[in-house]
Scaffold this motif. Structure first.
Motif, PDB file in Angstrom:
ATOM      1  N   UNK A  48     152.755  28.547 -30.560  1.00 25.62           N
ATOM      2  CA  UNK A  48     151.506  28.985 -31.202  1.00 25.62           C
ATOM      3  C   UNK A  48     151.790  29.923 -32.370  1.00 25.62           C
ATOM      4  N   UNK A  49     152.834  30.724 -32.272  1.00 22.34           N
ATOM      5  CA  UNK A  49     153.134  31.686 -33.331  1.00 22.34           C
ATOM      6  C   UNK A  49     153.770  31.048 -34.555  1.00 22.34           C
ATOM      7  N   UNK A  50     154.605  30.029 -34.360  1.00 22.31           N
ATOM      8  CA  UNK A  50     155.314  29.461 -35.504  1.00 22.31           C
ATOM      9  C   UNK A  50     154.390  28.815 -36.548  1.00 22.31           C
ATOM     10  N   UNK A  51     153.310  28.099 -36.164  1.00 18.61           N
ATOM     11  CA  UNK A  51     152.437  27.606 -37.233  1.00 18.61           C
ATOM     12  C   UNK A  51     151.693  28.740 -37.936  1.00 18.61           C
ATOM     13  N   UNK A 116     160.452  24.967 -34.532  1.00 19.81           N
ATOM     14  CA  UNK A 116     160.658  25.262 -35.951  1.00 19.81           C
ATOM     15  C   UNK A 116     159.822  24.337 -36.830  1.00 19.81           C
ATOM     16  N   UNK A 117     159.714  23.071 -36.430  1.00 16.61           N
ATOM     17  CA  UNK A 117     158.916  22.138 -37.219  1.00 16.61           C
ATOM     18  C   UNK A 117     157.444  22.552 -37.258  1.00 16.61           C
ATOM     19  N   UNK A 118     156.982  23.292 -36.253  1.00 13.29           N
ATOM     20  CA  UNK A 118     155.598  23.775 -36.252  1.00 13.29           C
ATOM     21  C   UNK A 118     155.363  24.776 -37.380  1.00 13.29           C
ATOM     22  N   UNK A 120     156.659  24.479 -40.400  1.00 19.34           N
ATOM     23  CA  UNK A 120     156.398  23.635 -41.568  1.00 19.34           C
ATOM     24  C   UNK A 120     154.988  23.040 -41.492  1.00 19.34           C
ATOM     25  N   UNK A 121     154.571  22.651 -40.287  1.00 19.85           N
ATOM     26  CA  UNK A 121     153.206  22.142 -40.113  1.00 19.85           C
ATOM     27  C   UNK A 121     152.203  23.229 -40.483  1.00 19.85           C
ATOM     28  N   UNK A 122     152.454  24.447 -40.035  1.00 21.05           N
ATOM     29  CA  UNK A 122     151.570  25.566 -40.379  1.00 21.05           C
ATOM     30  C   UNK A 122     151.490  25.791 -41.877  1.00 21.05           C
ATOM     31  N   UNK A 123     152.639  25.665 -42.563  1.00 19.31           N
ATOM     32  CA  UNK A 123     152.636  25.818 -44.018  1.00 19.31           C
ATOM     33  C   UNK A 123     151.787  24.727 -44.662  1.00 19.31           C
ATOM     34  N   UNK A 124     151.877  23.512 -44.117  1.00 18.29           N
ATOM     35  CA  UNK A 124     151.050  22.421 -44.639  1.00 18.29           C
ATOM     36  C   UNK A 124     149.570  22.639 -44.374  1.00 18.29           C
ATOM     37  N   UNK A 125     149.257  23.225 -43.235  1.00 21.63           N
ATOM     38  CA  UNK A 125     147.851  23.489 -42.891  1.00 21.63           C
ATOM     39  C   UNK A 125     147.237  24.554 -43.782  1.00 21.63           C
ATOM     40  N   UNK A 126     148.066  25.355 -44.459  1.00 24.69           N
ATOM     41  CA  UNK A 126     147.551  26.385 -45.354  1.00 24.69           C
ATOM     42  C   UNK A 126     146.808  25.778 -46.542  1.00 24.69           C
ATOM     43  N   UNK A 139     147.722  24.268 -30.072  1.00 22.84           N
ATOM     44  CA  UNK A 139     149.130  23.852 -30.035  1.00 22.84           C
ATOM     45  C   UNK A 139     149.871  24.624 -28.944  1.00 22.84           C
ATOM     46  N   UNK A 140     149.645  25.920 -28.870  1.00 20.43           N
ATOM     47  CA  UNK A 140     150.296  26.742 -27.850  1.00 20.43           C
ATOM     48  C   UNK A 140     149.904  26.345 -26.436  1.00 20.43           C
TER      49      UNK A 140
END
Length: 189
Positions: A48-51, A116-118, A120-126, A139-140
């Motif tokens: 949950x924290x990584x995105x 870790x891939x989450x 990158x997903x979080x960056x895309x969701x921005x 997600x968490x």
């Protein structure tokens, strides 16, 4: 992003954590639901924290995270898996010698490697209209659920394969890392 898309994303993000959890559960001496829940919570919080971190970094860091996330995940999972295999081979392993739990740091490192891939997903969701906090929480939660189930599945697998559980668990972690790497390099579509 609608609720169905968020739930699908959450469960898709948790599949590698599930596979790693099966390996972790297989290496333990009859893990109980409490250990499975502990593992699930650690993985779920990290997932949950990584995105959120990726979302906060946004566009500036997205290219760097995306460029290296698969290599970092592969490296961490490979090292953890190789360590497990080495321990499985060096200690013919009697069932009573299997640990009852994994340390927080081993679980956190494995959870981080599979999430870790989450980032990158979080960056895309921005860059799209999404409630990042509810998405990250979903997600968490999905990861917590999948990992808890994975540890208990690992319990059954561990009982079946006995003293070779450590080796199988290591192979699973290396396999998860290899799949992450292959997907990001375009070998798996």
């Amino acid at each position: 992003m609608n609720l169905a898309s968020t739930i699908f994303l959450a469960f898709a993000m948790s599949t590698d954590a599930f596979a790693a959890a099966v390996g972790k559960g297989a290496t333990l001496h009859k893990p109980r639901i409490r250990e499975a829940l502990k593992t699930g919570v650690i993985f779920g919080v990290i997932e949950a924290l990584t995105p959120l971190v990726g979302w906060a970094l946004g566009r500036a860091a997205a290219q760097y995270v995306t460029a290296w996330d698969h290599w970092i995940a592969f490296g961490l999972l490979f090292l953890l898996g190789a360590r497990m295999i080495r321990e499985g081979l060096s200690n013919p392993g009697h069932e009573e010698e299997k640990p009852n739990s994994h340390s927080f740091w081993v679980l956190a490192l494995t959870g981080f490697a599979t999430s870790i891939d989450a980032m990158a997903v979080g960056a895309g969701l921005a860059f799209i209209d999404v409630d990042i906090f509810s998405t990250a929480a979903t997600i968490g939660f999905a990861t917590m659920l999948m990992v808890t189930i994975g540890v208990m599945v690992g319990r059954v697998v561990g009982a079946t394969i006995g003293k070779r559980a450590e080796i199988v668990g290591g192979l699973i972690l290396i396999g998860v890392g290899s799949v992450i790497l292959a997907e990001h390099l375009g070998y798996l579509s």
